[in-house]
Design a protein around this motif. Structure first.
Motif, PDB file in Angstrom:
ATOM      1  N   ARG A 277      -6.124 -17.051 -52.294  1.00 22.38           N
ATOM      2  CA  ARG A 277      -6.735 -18.170 -51.093  1.00 22.38           C
ATOM      3  C   ARG A 277      -7.991 -17.836 -51.099  1.00 22.38           C
ATOM      4  NH1 ARG A 277      -4.556 -17.892 -45.088  1.00 22.38           N
ATOM      5  NH2 ARG A 277      -6.154 -19.106 -44.124  1.00 22.38           N
ATOM      6  N   THR A 278      -8.374 -16.452 -51.185  1.00 16.47           N
ATOM      7  CA  THR A 278     -10.071 -16.040 -50.824  1.00 16.47           C
ATOM      8  C   THR A 278     -10.638 -16.557 -52.211  1.00 16.47           C
ATOM      9  OG1 THR A 278      -9.583 -13.900 -51.822  1.00 16.47           O
ATOM     10  CG2 THR A 278      -9.520 -14.081 -49.224  1.00 16.47           C
TER      11      THR A 278
ATOM     12  N   GLU B  59       4.628  -0.267 -49.097  1.00 14.87           N
ATOM     13  CA  GLU B  59       3.175  -0.670 -49.517  1.00 14.87           C
ATOM     14  C   GLU B  59       3.415  -2.321 -49.417  1.00 14.87           C
ATOM     15  OE1 GLU B  59       3.338   0.017 -53.620  1.00 14.87           O
ATOM     16  OE2 GLU B  59       2.719   2.115 -53.541  1.00 14.87           O
ATOM     17  N   ILE B  60       2.212  -2.937 -49.232  1.00 16.74           N
ATOM     18  CA  ILE B  60       2.194  -4.181 -49.081  1.00 16.74           C
ATOM     19  C   ILE B  60       2.932  -5.033 -50.184  1.00 16.74           C
ATOM     20  CG2 ILE B  60      -0.154  -4.572 -50.108  1.00 16.74           C
ATOM     21  CD1 ILE B  60      -0.938  -6.589 -47.798  1.00 16.74           C
ATOM     22  N   PRO B  61       3.492  -5.876 -50.061  1.00 20.05           N
ATOM     23  CA  PRO B  61       4.264  -6.765 -51.197  1.00 20.05           C
ATOM     24  C   PRO B  61       3.203  -7.274 -52.088  1.00 20.05           C
ATOM     25  CG  PRO B  61       4.885  -7.475 -49.021  1.00 20.05           C
ATOM     26  CD  PRO B  61       3.806  -6.892 -48.841  1.00 20.05           C
TER      27      PRO B  61
ATOM     28  N   ALA C 289       3.148 -20.141 -43.595  1.00 11.32           N
ATOM     29  CA  ALA C 289       3.522 -19.811 -42.258  1.00 11.32           C
ATOM     30  C   ALA C 289       2.424 -20.017 -41.034  1.00 11.32           C
ATOM     31  CB  ALA C 289       4.020 -18.372 -42.127  1.00 11.32           C
TER      32      ALA C 289
ATOM     33  N   TRP D 167       3.183  -9.761 -53.787  1.00  9.50           N
ATOM     34  CA  TRP D 167       3.088 -11.481 -53.896  1.00  9.50           C
ATOM     35  C   TRP D 167       2.095 -11.468 -52.426  1.00  9.50           C
ATOM     36  CZ3 TRP D 167       3.967 -13.430 -49.130  1.00  9.50           C
ATOM     37  CH2 TRP D 167       4.826 -12.692 -48.054  1.00  9.50           C
ATOM     38  N   LEU D 168       2.279 -10.748 -51.606  1.00  9.26           N
ATOM     39  CA  LEU D 168       1.171 -11.228 -50.578  1.00  9.26           C
ATOM     40  C   LEU D 168      -0.456 -10.861 -50.711  1.00  9.26           C
ATOM     41  CD1 LEU D 168       0.904 -11.793 -47.365  1.00  9.26           C
ATOM     42  CD2 LEU D 168       1.201  -9.416 -46.991  1.00  9.26           C
ATOM     43  N   LEU D 169      -0.449  -9.973 -51.594  1.00  5.39           N
ATOM     44  CA  LEU D 169      -1.680  -9.529 -52.141  1.00  5.39           C
ATOM     45  C   LEU D 169      -2.142 -10.527 -53.101  1.00  5.39           C
ATOM     46  CD1 LEU D 169      -3.694  -7.411 -51.442  1.00  5.39           C
ATOM     47  CD2 LEU D 169      -2.707  -5.933 -53.435  1.00  5.39           C
TER      48      LEU D 169
ATOM     49  N   THR E  88      -1.060 -19.231 -42.810  1.00  4.36           N
ATOM     50  CA  THR E  88      -1.128 -18.342 -43.766  1.00  4.36           C
ATOM     51  C   THR E  88      -0.249 -18.670 -44.888  1.00  4.36           C
ATOM     52  OG1 THR E  88       0.677 -16.827 -42.985  1.00  4.36           O
ATOM     53  CG2 THR E  88      -1.768 -16.580 -42.411  1.00  4.36           C
ATOM     54  N   VAL E  89      -0.533 -18.081 -46.313  1.00  6.72           N
ATOM     55  CA  VAL E  89       0.067 -18.480 -47.519  1.00  6.72           C
ATOM     56  C   VAL E  89       1.266 -17.426 -47.620  1.00  6.72           C
ATOM     57  CG1 VAL E  89       0.155 -18.768 -49.899  1.00  6.72           C
ATOM     58  CG2 VAL E  89      -1.742 -19.413 -48.558  1.00  6.72           C
ATOM     59  N   LYS E  90       2.650 -18.080 -47.626  1.00  7.18           N
ATOM     60  CA  LYS E  90       3.811 -17.131 -48.031  1.00  7.18           C
ATOM     61  C   LYS E  90       4.038 -17.224 -49.450  1.00  7.18           C
ATOM     62  CE  LYS E  90       5.420 -15.500 -44.066  1.00  7.18           C
ATOM     63  NZ  LYS E  90       5.501 -14.037 -43.738  1.00  7.18           N
TER      64      LYS E  90
ATOM     65  N   ALA F 113      -1.296 -13.686 -53.144  1.00 10.89           N
ATOM     66  CA  ALA F 113      -1.582 -14.855 -52.457  1.00 10.89           C
ATOM     67  C   ALA F 113      -2.849 -14.974 -51.688  1.00 10.89           C
ATOM     68  CB  ALA F 113      -0.086 -15.273 -51.482  1.00 10.89           C
ATOM     69  N   THR F 114      -3.205 -13.776 -51.065  1.00  7.73           N
ATOM     70  CA  THR F 114      -4.160 -13.615 -50.226  1.00  7.73           C
ATOM     71  C   THR F 114      -5.494 -13.804 -51.228  1.00  7.73           C
ATOM     72  OG1 THR F 114      -3.017 -12.183 -48.662  1.00  7.73           O
ATOM     73  CG2 THR F 114      -5.575 -12.123 -48.608  1.00  7.73           C
ATOM     74  N   LEU F 115      -5.476 -13.003 -52.321  1.00  8.00           N
ATOM     75  CA  LEU F 115      -6.485 -13.246 -53.380  1.00  8.00           C
ATOM     76  C   LEU F 115      -6.736 -14.698 -53.926  1.00  8.00           C
ATOM     77  CD1 LEU F 115      -6.218  -9.649 -54.903  1.00  8.00           C
ATOM     78  CD2 LEU F 115      -8.002 -10.366 -53.207  1.00  8.00           C
TER      79      LEU F 115
END
Lengths: 262, 183
Positions: free
Chosen positions: A34-35, A22-24, A130, A26-28, A158-160, A30-32
């Motif tokens: 950012r949006t 699954e997608i980590p 990154a 923390w990545l999800l 991108t945000v780590k 961080a992405t949300l």
């Protein structure tokens, strides 16, 4: 089943096995995150393409300028209320000599440069970004054994790890020039960062490095006018890790060179 | 339901966008990992895809095409990652391949040959293989996603699968066992 079919089936089975995971979280997250601070691009009736990437330069519209004016007006008003309230023996923000006697010694100069006392406390932050994609790429030339990367260029990191201070969240830009010397010579980078969000921007002052480390300075703009972000930025793999402070005012001025006779 | 979410997100409803993202993120991540064979770059590609999708969503004309549109963004982000990888560093980081439980039909050597063969493919060939054999997309839709003629997709797929079959055949010749089975 033919050999061809069996081969296809093995490829399919291998792809299914390799895709497990699954997608980590923390990545999800961080992405949300950012949006949430990103503005959507609305298609306009003009003939302009809707796919141009936003420039890291000054943002259009008057909101940022208005915020700057309002902030300046607020500072002036507070100065008028009384200088002594603004400086009651708080220690200096970062290093160097500090104390009430020095601050009071030249009140007029200090007052204009500093926001109100309750907002001047330095604030620590961390975060990691990154490389990301590069909508505008630099040109690369090799000359006398030196690879030179030049020209208008920027990438969108991108945000780590989301920046711990929300004022530093937004769209990240990085731009560079680079010289790489053949034969195991140094790889020298000149790198700047800019962060843009709905409230304002942090405009980086490019720094030179030949290793994976630099101290980056970003000057606040818009709602962040009068603030500076300074951070130790370490590059490992494709990730820049930031560990720094938001401080009121500017970094110290460059020192005057001593008068040394040759 | 997805159409409603897409339309709401197009209007700036971030909660609707989050619901859309949660529903597709794992699949996007899997596709990116398969194409790029690198976990870090796959994460970057997925994030870039989702951020760009939020920004550009108002320009999507047909909400029913959201899935194909998102895959197109992902394929482009993976291509960007591949280009950037070559630009920034000559070092290629290898995705750690966890040992799998043998299901009795394929050997470790079989998977290793596929891994090697797949890595040798150009990124656009890997992309075609993943979109067709993992997402089960027809050539016509892959062509739309990749912005290439359908004939190009078919020829890329043919070439890529021939290369992978050759990799498996080489493995079988090496082991002397049919279908890569272990004794």
């Amino acid at each position: 089943m033919t050999d061809r079919d069996r081969g296809d089936e093995r490829v399919r089975a291998w792809l299914r096995e390799e895709s497990v995971g699954e997608i980590p979280d923390w990545l999800l997250d961080a992405t949300l995150e950012r949006t949430r601070v990103e503005r959507q691009r609305r298609p306009s009736g003009s003939s302009r393409s809707g796919h141009a990437v936003r420039s890291p330069g000054p943002r259009p519209g008057g909101r940022v300028q208005m915020l700057t004016v309002m902030r300046a007006a607020a500072i002036v008003a507070l100065v008028a209320v009384g200088a002594n309230l603004a400086f009651t023996g708080q220690p200096g923000p970062l290093g160097g000599p500090s104390g009430p006697s020095q601050l009071v010694a030249s009140p007029s100069a200090e007052l204009v440069a500093s926001p109100p006392a309750e907002t001047v406390a330095p604030s620590a932050f961390t975060g990691a970004i990154a490389f990301g994609s590069c909508p505008v790429e630099s040109t690369v030339e090799v000359e006398s054994g030196v690879l030179r990367r030049r020209g208008p260029h920027y990438c969108l990191p991108t945000v780590k790890v989301p920046f711990s201070d929300p004022r530093l969240q937004g769209t990240y830009y990085v731009w560079t020039t680079n010289d790489t010397y053949a034969g195991g010579g140094p790889e020298i980078w000149h790198t700047g960062f800019t962060i843009v969000n709905e409230e304002g921007a942090w405009r980086g002052v490019p720094q030179v490095t030949f290793g994976g480390y630099a101290t980056q300075v970003l000057v606040g703009d818009g709602a962040y006018a009068g603030l500076t972000a300074i951070a130790d930025v370490t590059l490992e793999g494709d990730t820049w890790s930031w560990d720094g402070w938001i401080i009121p005012g500017d970094v110290p001025p460059a020192p005057e060179p001593p008068d040394i006779a040759g | 339901v997805q159409r409603d979410l897409v339309q709401a997100a197009q209007g700036g409803d971030h909660e609707a966008f989050e619901a859309l993202v949660v529903g597709v993120a794992d699949r996007l991540y899997a596709v990116a990992r398969l194409i790029l064979r690198d976990t870090d770059r796959a994460q970057d590609a997925v994030q870039e895809t989702l951020v760009r999708s939020w920004r550009e969503l108002p320009s999507l004309r047909d909400p029913d095409r959201f899935g194909a549109w998102l895959h197109r963004l992902l394929v482009n982000a993976c291509a960007d990652q591949g280009r950037r990888q070559r630009r920034w560093s000559a070092q290629v980081r290898v995705l750690h391949v966890e040992p799998h439980m043998d299901d009795g039909t394929r050997s470790v050597a079989d998977r290793d040959q596929l891994e090697r063969g797949f890595r040798r493919l150009k990124p656009e060939l890997r992309t075609v293989v993943v979109l067709h054999h993992y997402l089960d997309l027809p050539a016509s839709e892959i062509a739309e996603i990749m912005g290439t003629p359908e004939g190009t997709v078919r020829s890329r797929l043919h070439y890529a699968m021939e290369a992978l079959r050759a990799a498996l055949d080489a493995d079988e010749r090496a082991t002397g066992l049919p279908d890569g089975r272990t004794a």
